[in-house]
Scaffold this motif. Sequence first.
Motif, PDB file in Angstrom:
ATOM      1  N   UNK A   9     -28.444   4.820   6.197  1.00  0.00           N
ATOM      2  CA  UNK A   9     -29.154   4.775   4.921  1.00  0.00           C
ATOM      3  C   UNK A   9     -29.809   6.138   4.737  1.00  0.00           C
ATOM      4  N   UNK A  10     -29.497   6.787   3.627  1.00  0.00           N
ATOM      5  CA  UNK A  10     -29.997   8.133   3.378  1.00  0.00           C
ATOM      6  C   UNK A  10     -31.198   8.109   2.434  1.00  0.00           C
ATOM      7  N   UNK A  11     -32.208   8.894   2.778  1.00  0.00           N
ATOM      8  CA  UNK A  11     -33.367   9.068   1.910  1.00  0.00           C
ATOM      9  C   UNK A  11     -32.958   9.997   0.764  1.00  0.00           C
ATOM     10  N   UNK A  12     -33.333   9.666  -0.464  1.00  0.00           N
ATOM     11  CA  UNK A  12     -32.910  10.493  -1.614  1.00  0.00           C
ATOM     12  C   UNK A  12     -33.736  11.780  -1.743  1.00  0.00           C
ATOM     13  N   UNK A  13     -33.617  12.640  -0.732  1.00  0.00           N
ATOM     14  CA  UNK A  13     -34.343  13.913  -0.767  1.00  0.00           C
ATOM     15  C   UNK A  13     -33.678  14.858  -1.781  1.00  0.00           C
ATOM     16  N   UNK A  63     -25.399   6.252  21.080  1.00  0.00           N
ATOM     17  CA  UNK A  63     -24.763   7.580  21.124  1.00  0.00           C
ATOM     18  C   UNK A  63     -24.062   7.875  19.795  1.00  0.00           C
ATOM     19  N   UNK A  64     -23.411   6.868  19.249  1.00  0.00           N
ATOM     20  CA  UNK A  64     -22.700   7.037  17.984  1.00  0.00           C
ATOM     21  C   UNK A  64     -23.676   7.291  16.835  1.00  0.00           C
ATOM     22  N   UNK A  65     -24.716   6.444  16.716  1.00  0.00           N
ATOM     23  CA  UNK A  65     -25.666   6.613  15.612  1.00  0.00           C
ATOM     24  C   UNK A  65     -26.433   7.927  15.738  1.00  0.00           C
ATOM     25  N   UNK A  66     -26.796   8.304  16.964  1.00  0.00           N
ATOM     26  CA  UNK A  66     -27.485   9.580  17.153  1.00  0.00           C
ATOM     27  C   UNK A  66     -26.605  10.752  16.728  1.00  0.00           C
ATOM     28  N   UNK A  67     -25.320  10.688  17.059  1.00  0.00           N
ATOM     29  CA  UNK A  67     -24.389  11.752  16.695  1.00  0.00           C
ATOM     30  C   UNK A  67     -24.269  11.860  15.178  1.00  0.00           C
ATOM     31  N   UNK A  68     -24.047  10.721  14.520  1.00  0.00           N
ATOM     32  CA  UNK A  68     -23.900  10.717  13.064  1.00  0.00           C
ATOM     33  C   UNK A  68     -25.198  11.164  12.396  1.00  0.00           C
ATOM     34  N   UNK A  69     -26.334  10.690  12.894  1.00  0.00           N
ATOM     35  CA  UNK A  69     -27.626  11.097  12.331  1.00  0.00           C
ATOM     36  C   UNK A  69     -27.815  12.609  12.423  1.00  0.00           C
ATOM     37  N   UNK A  70     -27.494  13.184  13.574  1.00  0.00           N
ATOM     38  CA  UNK A  70     -27.671  14.638  13.732  1.00  0.00           C
ATOM     39  C   UNK A  70     -26.725  15.402  12.821  1.00  0.00           C
ATOM     40  N   UNK A  71     -25.496  14.967  12.736  1.00  0.00           N
ATOM     41  CA  UNK A  71     -24.517  15.610  11.858  1.00  0.00           C
ATOM     42  C   UNK A  71     -25.021  15.602  10.415  1.00  0.00           C
ATOM     43  N   UNK A  72     -25.517  14.465   9.966  1.00  0.00           N
ATOM     44  CA  UNK A  72     -26.018  14.364   8.590  1.00  0.00           C
ATOM     45  C   UNK A  72     -27.278  15.205   8.395  1.00  0.00           C
ATOM     46  N   UNK A  73     -28.139  15.224   9.382  1.00  0.00           N
ATOM     47  CA  UNK A  73     -29.346  16.050   9.310  1.00  0.00           C
ATOM     48  C   UNK A  73     -28.970  17.535   9.203  1.00  0.00           C
ATOM     49  N   UNK A  74     -27.955  17.959   9.990  1.00  0.00           N
ATOM     50  CA  UNK A  74     -27.487  19.345   9.926  1.00  0.00           C
ATOM     51  C   UNK A  74     -26.930  19.694   8.549  1.00  0.00           C
ATOM     52  N   UNK A  75     -26.441  18.713   7.838  1.00  0.00           N
ATOM     53  CA  UNK A  75     -25.904  18.938   6.490  1.00  0.00           C
ATOM     54  C   UNK A  75     -27.011  18.955   5.428  1.00  0.00           C
ATOM     55  N   UNK A  76     -28.214  18.463   5.784  1.00  0.00           N
ATOM     56  CA  UNK A  76     -29.323  18.465   4.843  1.00  0.00           C
ATOM     57  C   UNK A  76     -29.829  17.093   4.438  1.00  0.00           C
ATOM     58  N   UNK A  77     -29.259  16.030   5.004  1.00  0.00           N
ATOM     59  CA  UNK A  77     -29.684  14.666   4.663  1.00  0.00           C
ATOM     60  C   UNK A  77     -30.801  14.209   5.582  1.00  0.00           C
ATOM     61  N   UNK A  78     -31.521  13.166   5.137  1.00  0.00           N
ATOM     62  CA  UNK A  78     -32.514  12.492   5.967  1.00  0.00           C
ATOM     63  C   UNK A  78     -32.078  11.043   6.131  1.00  0.00           C
ATOM     64  N   UNK A  79     -31.734  10.654   7.359  1.00  0.00           N
ATOM     65  CA  UNK A  79     -31.313   9.283   7.633  1.00  0.00           C
ATOM     66  C   UNK A  79     -32.566   8.456   7.934  1.00  0.00           C
ATOM     67  N   UNK A  80     -32.742   7.364   7.184  1.00  0.00           N
ATOM     68  CA  UNK A  80     -33.907   6.511   7.397  1.00  0.00           C
ATOM     69  C   UNK A  80     -33.612   5.351   8.346  1.00  0.00           C
ATOM     70  N   UNK A  81     -32.360   5.071   8.588  1.00  0.00           N
ATOM     71  CA  UNK A  81     -31.965   3.976   9.469  1.00  0.00           C
ATOM     72  C   UNK A  81     -30.522   3.584   9.205  1.00  0.00           C
ATOM     73  N   UNK A  82     -30.118   2.478   9.816  1.00  0.00           N
ATOM     74  CA  UNK A  82     -28.758   1.939   9.643  1.00  0.00           C
ATOM     75  C   UNK A  82     -28.857   0.478   9.235  1.00  0.00           C
ATOM     76  N   UNK A  83     -27.944   0.055   8.358  1.00  0.00           N
ATOM     77  CA  UNK A  83     -27.846  -1.371   8.005  1.00  0.00           C
ATOM     78  C   UNK A  83     -26.450  -1.696   7.566  1.00  0.00           C
TER      79      UNK A  83
END
Length: 145
Positions: free
Chosen positions: A28-32, A125-145
């Motif tokens: 789930x991405x925060x609408x930054x 490990x999977x969620x951490x990897x995806x979260x970091x990848x998205x953060x590196x792109x400029x997104x803010x992940x608030x969680x998963x659902x």
Amino acid sequence: MPYKSGKIIIGVGVVLLGLSACASYQPVLYPNAYYQSVGKMVADQDIRECRQLAESSGAREGSGTAGNTARRTAVGAGAGAASGAVGGAIAGSAGRGAMVGAASGATYGLLSAMFGSGTAQPSSAYTNFVNRCLRDKGYEVTGWQ
């Protein structure tokens, strides 16, 4: 008559396959400001890319849930076939009873694995990897659902 039963079983399988596709966890991405500048379509594409990158790097989404689902489905089919054969033998059609019981048991096993305690979140490990990848792109992940 067996042709009609086969069509019903295939139809149930297609519906269950569609339901299992909906059961996938998503970030789930925060609408930054970045998310708002690129929009939902680009964000969805970036999520897919990060998920593929995680998989290709060795991080697996599931932690054995596919195996658990298959096991529960097979156990349900076996138990259903046995009980269906007994009920069918009493009613005079053990073969048809076993077929209906197997289909019912497999469906129950699959649904309980998908929607019950067998449905697990992706591995950390999977969620951490995806979260970091998205953060590196400029997104803010608030969680998963």
